[in-house]
Scaffold this motif. Sequence first.
Motif, PDB file in Angstrom:
ATOM      1  N   ALA A 202      18.560 -66.933 -10.446  1.00  0.00           N
ATOM      2  CA  ALA A 202      20.408 -67.397 -10.475  1.00  0.00           C
ATOM      3  C   ALA A 202      21.257 -66.451 -11.255  1.00  0.00           C
ATOM      4  O   ALA A 202      21.990 -66.950 -12.585  1.00  0.00           O
ATOM      5  N   TYR A 203      21.321 -65.966  -9.902  1.00  0.00           N
ATOM      6  CA  TYR A 203      22.239 -65.104 -10.638  1.00  0.00           C
ATOM      7  C   TYR A 203      23.726 -65.651  -9.727  1.00  0.00           C
ATOM      8  O   TYR A 203      24.167 -65.943  -8.517  1.00  0.00           O
ATOM      9  N   VAL A 204      24.967 -65.303 -10.358  1.00  0.00           N
ATOM     10  CA  VAL A 204      25.666 -65.522  -9.859  1.00  0.00           C
ATOM     11  C   VAL A 204      27.046 -64.398  -9.660  1.00  0.00           C
ATOM     12  O   VAL A 204      27.609 -64.112 -10.526  1.00  0.00           O
ATOM     13  N   VAL A 205      27.858 -64.253  -8.709  1.00  0.00           N
ATOM     14  CA  VAL A 205      28.338 -63.385  -8.087  1.00  0.00           C
ATOM     15  C   VAL A 205      29.758 -63.158  -7.859  1.00  0.00           C
ATOM     16  O   VAL A 205      29.915 -63.470  -6.701  1.00  0.00           O
ATOM     17  N   ALA A 206      30.736 -63.791  -9.031  1.00  0.00           N
ATOM     18  CA  ALA A 206      32.648 -63.901  -8.149  1.00  0.00           C
ATOM     19  C   ALA A 206      33.390 -63.023  -8.640  1.00  0.00           C
ATOM     20  O   ALA A 206      33.513 -62.305  -9.292  1.00  0.00           O
ATOM     21  N   VAL A 207      34.256 -62.218  -7.335  1.00  0.00           N
ATOM     22  CA  VAL A 207      35.072 -61.476  -7.087  1.00  0.00           C
ATOM     23  C   VAL A 207      36.202 -61.458  -6.740  1.00  0.00           C
ATOM     24  O   VAL A 207      35.694 -62.249  -5.707  1.00  0.00           O
TER      25      VAL A 207
ATOM     26  N   ASN B  38      41.811 -60.948  -1.856  1.00  0.00           N
ATOM     27  CA  ASN B  38      40.246 -60.521  -1.401  1.00  0.00           C
ATOM     28  C   ASN B  38      39.306 -61.478  -2.336  1.00  0.00           C
ATOM     29  O   ASN B  38      39.189 -61.503  -3.313  1.00  0.00           O
ATOM     30  N   GLY B  39      37.984 -61.894  -1.317  1.00  0.00           N
ATOM     31  CA  GLY B  39      37.172 -62.723  -2.415  1.00  0.00           C
ATOM     32  C   GLY B  39      35.933 -62.479  -2.067  1.00  0.00           C
ATOM     33  O   GLY B  39      35.581 -62.467  -0.438  1.00  0.00           O
ATOM     34  N   ASP B  40      34.645 -62.558  -2.824  1.00  0.00           N
ATOM     35  CA  ASP B  40      33.706 -62.515  -2.337  1.00  0.00           C
ATOM     36  C   ASP B  40      32.966 -62.863  -3.632  1.00  0.00           C
ATOM     37  O   ASP B  40      33.042 -63.079  -5.099  1.00  0.00           O
TER      38      ASP B  40
ATOM     39  N   MET C  47      35.929 -78.721  -9.402  1.00  0.00           N
ATOM     40  CA  MET C  47      36.560 -77.788  -9.650  1.00  0.00           C
ATOM     41  C   MET C  47      38.449 -78.237  -9.386  1.00  0.00           C
ATOM     42  O   MET C  47      38.723 -78.326  -8.269  1.00  0.00           O
ATOM     43  N   THR C  48      39.002 -78.291 -10.088  1.00  0.00           N
ATOM     44  CA  THR C  48      40.196 -78.562 -10.383  1.00  0.00           C
ATOM     45  C   THR C  48      41.382 -77.656 -10.022  1.00  0.00           C
ATOM     46  O   THR C  48      42.112 -77.498 -10.040  1.00  0.00           O
ATOM     47  N   SER C  49      41.296 -76.366  -9.800  1.00  0.00           N
ATOM     48  CA  SER C  49      41.631 -75.569 -10.068  1.00  0.00           C
ATOM     49  C   SER C  49      41.402 -75.118  -8.597  1.00  0.00           C
ATOM     50  O   SER C  49      41.904 -73.457  -7.983  1.00  0.00           O
ATOM     51  N   SER C  50      41.021 -75.127  -7.610  1.00  0.00           N
ATOM     52  CA  SER C  50      41.730 -74.398  -6.339  1.00  0.00           C
ATOM     53  C   SER C  50      42.155 -75.746  -5.472  1.00  0.00           C
ATOM     54  O   SER C  50      42.187 -76.711  -5.584  1.00  0.00           O
ATOM     55  N   GLY C  51      42.274 -75.051  -4.137  1.00  0.00           N
ATOM     56  CA  GLY C  51      43.592 -75.798  -3.552  1.00  0.00           C
ATOM     57  C   GLY C  51      44.276 -74.580  -2.260  1.00  0.00           C
ATOM     58  O   GLY C  51      43.319 -73.846  -1.850  1.00  0.00           O
ATOM     59  N   SER C  52      45.076 -75.431  -1.272  1.00  0.00           N
ATOM     60  CA  SER C  52      45.408 -74.445  -0.500  1.00  0.00           C
ATOM     61  C   SER C  52      46.998 -75.131  -0.657  1.00  0.00           C
ATOM     62  O   SER C  52      47.816 -75.212   0.145  1.00  0.00           O
ATOM     63  N   GLU C  53      47.582 -75.190  -1.617  1.00  0.00           N
ATOM     64  CA  GLU C  53      49.234 -76.101  -1.646  1.00  0.00           C
ATOM     65  C   GLU C  53      49.315 -74.427  -1.241  1.00  0.00           C
ATOM     66  O   GLU C  53      49.854 -73.501  -1.331  1.00  0.00           O
ATOM     67  N   PRO C  54      50.855 -75.061  -0.202  1.00  0.00           N
ATOM     68  CA  PRO C  54      51.812 -73.654   0.277  1.00  0.00           C
ATOM     69  C   PRO C  54      52.664 -73.032  -0.898  1.00  0.00           C
ATOM     70  O   PRO C  54      52.948 -73.459  -2.158  1.00  0.00           O
ATOM     71  N   GLU C  55      53.226 -71.801  -0.391  1.00  0.00           N
ATOM     72  CA  GLU C  55      53.721 -70.741  -1.395  1.00  0.00           C
ATOM     73  C   GLU C  55      54.834 -71.618  -1.885  1.00  0.00           C
ATOM     74  O   GLU C  55      55.307 -71.006  -3.627  1.00  0.00           O
ATOM     75  N   ASN C  56      56.061 -72.353  -1.726  1.00  0.00           N
ATOM     76  CA  ASN C  56      57.137 -72.890  -2.300  1.00  0.00           C
ATOM     77  C   ASN C  56      56.640 -74.110  -3.025  1.00  0.00           C
ATOM     78  O   ASN C  56      57.555 -74.471  -4.203  1.00  0.00           O
ATOM     79  N   GLU C  57      55.555 -74.582  -3.508  1.00  0.00           N
ATOM     80  CA  GLU C  57      54.556 -75.431  -4.338  1.00  0.00           C
ATOM     81  C   GLU C  57      54.551 -74.348  -5.436  1.00  0.00           C
ATOM     82  O   GLU C  57      53.425 -73.652  -6.142  1.00  0.00           O
ATOM     83  N   ALA C  58      54.433 -74.662  -6.781  1.00  0.00           N
ATOM     84  CA  ALA C  58      54.860 -74.090  -7.749  1.00  0.00           C
ATOM     85  C   ALA C  58      52.448 -74.765  -8.496  1.00  0.00           C
ATOM     86  O   ALA C  58      52.096 -76.074  -8.334  1.00  0.00           O
ATOM     87  N   VAL C  59      51.712 -73.475  -8.828  1.00  0.00           N
ATOM     88  CA  VAL C  59      50.719 -73.614  -8.847  1.00  0.00           C
ATOM     89  C   VAL C  59      50.515 -72.920 -10.576  1.00  0.00           C
ATOM     90  O   VAL C  59      50.011 -71.257 -10.150  1.00  0.00           O
ATOM     91  N   PRO C  60      50.461 -73.844 -11.313  1.00  0.00           N
ATOM     92  CA  PRO C  60      49.576 -72.767 -12.593  1.00  0.00           C
ATOM     93  C   PRO C  60      48.780 -71.620 -12.149  1.00  0.00           C
ATOM     94  O   PRO C  60      48.155 -71.961 -12.049  1.00  0.00           O
TER      95      PRO C  60
ATOM     96  N   TYR D  75      42.790 -70.735  -2.086  1.00  0.00           N
ATOM     97  CA  TYR D  75      42.946 -70.216  -3.867  1.00  0.00           C
ATOM     98  C   TYR D  75      41.535 -71.080  -4.273  1.00  0.00           C
ATOM     99  O   TYR D  75      41.877 -71.889  -4.242  1.00  0.00           O
ATOM    100  N   SER D  76      41.033 -70.139  -5.636  1.00  0.00           N
ATOM    101  CA  SER D  76      40.060 -70.467  -6.575  1.00  0.00           C
ATOM    102  C   SER D  76      40.283 -69.929  -8.037  1.00  0.00           C
ATOM    103  O   SER D  76      41.095 -68.798  -7.112  1.00  0.00           O
ATOM    104  N   THR D  77      39.880 -70.232  -8.350  1.00  0.00           N
ATOM    105  CA  THR D  77      39.458 -69.450 -10.059  1.00  0.00           C
ATOM    106  C   THR D  77      37.501 -69.245  -9.709  1.00  0.00           C
ATOM    107  O   THR D  77      37.307 -69.691  -9.395  1.00  0.00           O
ATOM    108  N   LEU D  78      37.273 -67.479 -10.285  1.00  0.00           N
ATOM    109  CA  LEU D  78      36.212 -67.673 -10.885  1.00  0.00           C
ATOM    110  C   LEU D  78      35.824 -68.803 -11.446  1.00  0.00           C
ATOM    111  O   LEU D  78      34.438 -69.193 -10.977  1.00  0.00           O
TER     112      LEU D  78
END
Length: 148
Positions: A120-125, A110-112, A1-14, A46-49
Motif C-alpha cells: 500500500a505504498y503510493v509515490v507521487a512526484v 514532469n510527473g510520476d 479530485m477537485t484540483s486537477s484539470g486542463s484549463e488553458p494558461e489564459n484562465e486563472a487556476v488557483p 495539471y494535478s496536485t499530489l
Amino acid sequence: MTSSGSEPENEAVPDRSLGYTRMGANDLHPNTDTLPYRGTSAGGGYSTLEDLLKFANALEEHKLLNAEFTDELTTGKVDARGARYAFGFEDQTINGIRCFGHGGGAPGMNGDLEICPGPAYVVAVLSNMDPPTANQISTFITNRLPEH
C-alpha cells in the motif's frame, strides 16, 4: 479530485505553478512558449499530489473499476524498458515489490505516479522543471521502499 484539470494558461487556476525549462538556453526560463496543445497525449493537464493520491486510492479500493478490470488495466502485457506495459500503466517489480504507474513530462513539467498495492505504498512526484526530474526522485524513493 477537485484540483486537477486542463484549463488553458489564459484562465486563472488557483495555485497552478509556472514551469521552468533550460530548453533553448542555459538559464532557466518560463516554459510558456513550449506548452503542448490541449487534448493530445501530452495535453497540458495539471494535478496536485493530493489528487493523485485520491486517484491511486480510488483505483486500489475499486471505486473506479471492479477488481477484475483494475487488474486488467494495471497488469503488464508487453515488455517495455525492463518492465511490462499495461493499458497506460507500467508494471514492474522493484526490490520484490510490484508497482504500477505512469509518468511523463515536457519542457518545464514532469510527473510520476507509482502505486505499489501489496504494501500500500503510493509515490507521487510533481516537478515544474524539465524531465526527468520527477522520475529520478520517484525512482530514488521506490528503490528504497522497505519490503512489506
